[in-house]
Design a protein around this motif. Structure first.
Motif, PDB file in Angstrom:
ATOM      1  N   LEU A  17       2.791  12.715   6.306  1.00 58.30           N
ATOM      2  CA  LEU A  17       4.026  11.936   6.228  1.00 58.30           C
ATOM      3  C   LEU A  17       5.061  12.449   7.214  1.00 58.30           C
ATOM      4  O   LEU A  17       5.798  11.662   7.811  1.00 58.30           O
ATOM      5  N   MET A  18       5.121  13.770   7.418  1.00 58.72           N
ATOM      6  CA  MET A  18       6.032  14.317   8.432  1.00 58.72           C
ATOM      7  C   MET A  18       5.606  13.842   9.820  1.00 58.72           C
ATOM      8  O   MET A  18       6.443  13.498  10.657  1.00 58.72           O
ATOM      9  N   GLU A  19       4.316  13.825  10.065  1.00 61.74           N
ATOM     10  CA  GLU A  19       3.804  13.327  11.336  1.00 61.74           C
ATOM     11  C   GLU A  19       4.161  11.850  11.503  1.00 61.74           C
ATOM     12  O   GLU A  19       4.537  11.420  12.599  1.00 61.74           O
ATOM     13  N   THR A  78       0.844  -1.191   0.000  1.00 70.21           N
ATOM     14  CA  THR A  78       0.000   0.000   0.000  1.00 70.21           C
ATOM     15  C   THR A  78       0.881   1.244   0.000  1.00 70.21           C
ATOM     16  O   THR A  78       1.799   1.351   0.808  1.00 70.21           O
ATOM     17  N   THR A  79       0.599   2.179  -0.905  1.00 70.47           N
ATOM     18  CA  THR A  79       1.339   3.441  -0.906  1.00 70.47           C
ATOM     19  C   THR A  79       0.609   4.452  -0.030  1.00 70.47           C
ATOM     20  O   THR A  79      -0.593   4.333   0.220  1.00 70.47           O
ATOM     21  N   PHE A  80       1.344   5.464   0.385  1.00 70.10           N
ATOM     22  CA  PHE A  80       0.727   6.499   1.205  1.00 70.10           C
ATOM     23  C   PHE A  80      -0.185   7.385   0.363  1.00 70.10           C
ATOM     24  O   PHE A  80      -1.124   7.976   0.880  1.00 70.10           O
ATOM     25  N   ILE A  98      10.591   8.659   1.390  1.00 62.67           N
ATOM     26  CA  ILE A  98       9.391   8.892   2.191  1.00 62.67           C
ATOM     27  C   ILE A  98       8.583   9.943   1.452  1.00 62.67           C
ATOM     28  O   ILE A  98       8.831  11.126   1.544  1.00 62.67           O
ATOM     29  N   GLY A  99       7.662   9.443   0.672  1.00 62.54           N
ATOM     30  CA  GLY A  99       6.793  10.298  -0.114  1.00 62.54           C
ATOM     31  C   GLY A  99       5.524   9.541  -0.413  1.00 62.54           C
ATOM     32  O   GLY A  99       5.379   8.376  -0.016  1.00 62.54           O
ATOM     33  N   PRO A 100       4.620  10.171  -1.090  1.00 62.53           N
ATOM     34  CA  PRO A 100       3.334   9.541  -1.364  1.00 62.53           C
ATOM     35  C   PRO A 100       3.428   8.210  -2.110  1.00 62.53           C
ATOM     36  O   PRO A 100       2.592   7.337  -1.927  1.00 62.53           O
TER      37      PRO A 100
END
Length: 111
Positions: free
Chosen positions: A40-42, A28-30, A62-64
């Motif tokens: 994502l920062m959270e 699963t992607t963000f 770390i990205g969508p």
């Protein structure tokens, strides 16, 4: 917790972002979860708090479009101190910056 398994990350995402665990698979992607850059920062802050591992601000990946398993694997490798000669942490053909490498103005990396 000093390590982050895929299952642990699924539980963190489910709990902290109120997402049904059935929607969360290793691939699963963000983006599929409609998590924006602030979320994502959270997530990074949550991971750091749960694992005690500092995630570099410039972590590549770390990205969508990142998957749950990619993030879990990158965090695990950072925690293990696995690094390439250029200071990046390997992950299935990609690499992320090493946590203790500093970046000077202009992008030069200093060890």
């Amino acid at each position: 917790m000093h390590d982050l398994s895929c299952r642990s990350l699924v539980e963190l995402v489910s709990y902290h972002f109120d997402i049904d665990v059935d929607r969360l698979r290793p691939d699963t992607t963000f983006e599929e979860l409609e998590m924006d850059s602030l979320a994502l920062m959270e997530l990074v802050v949550v991971i750091e708090g749960e694992t005690g591992i500092r995630i570099p601000d410039d972590l590549v990946g770390i990205g969508p479009d990142a998957t749950i398993s990619e993030i879990a694997d990158a965090v695990k490798r950072i925690g293990e101190g696995a690094v390439l000669p250029d200071g990046r942490v390997p992950h299935e053909g990609r690499a992320v910056p090493r946590a203790d490498a500093a970046i000077q103005p202009g992008g030069a990396r200093v060890e």
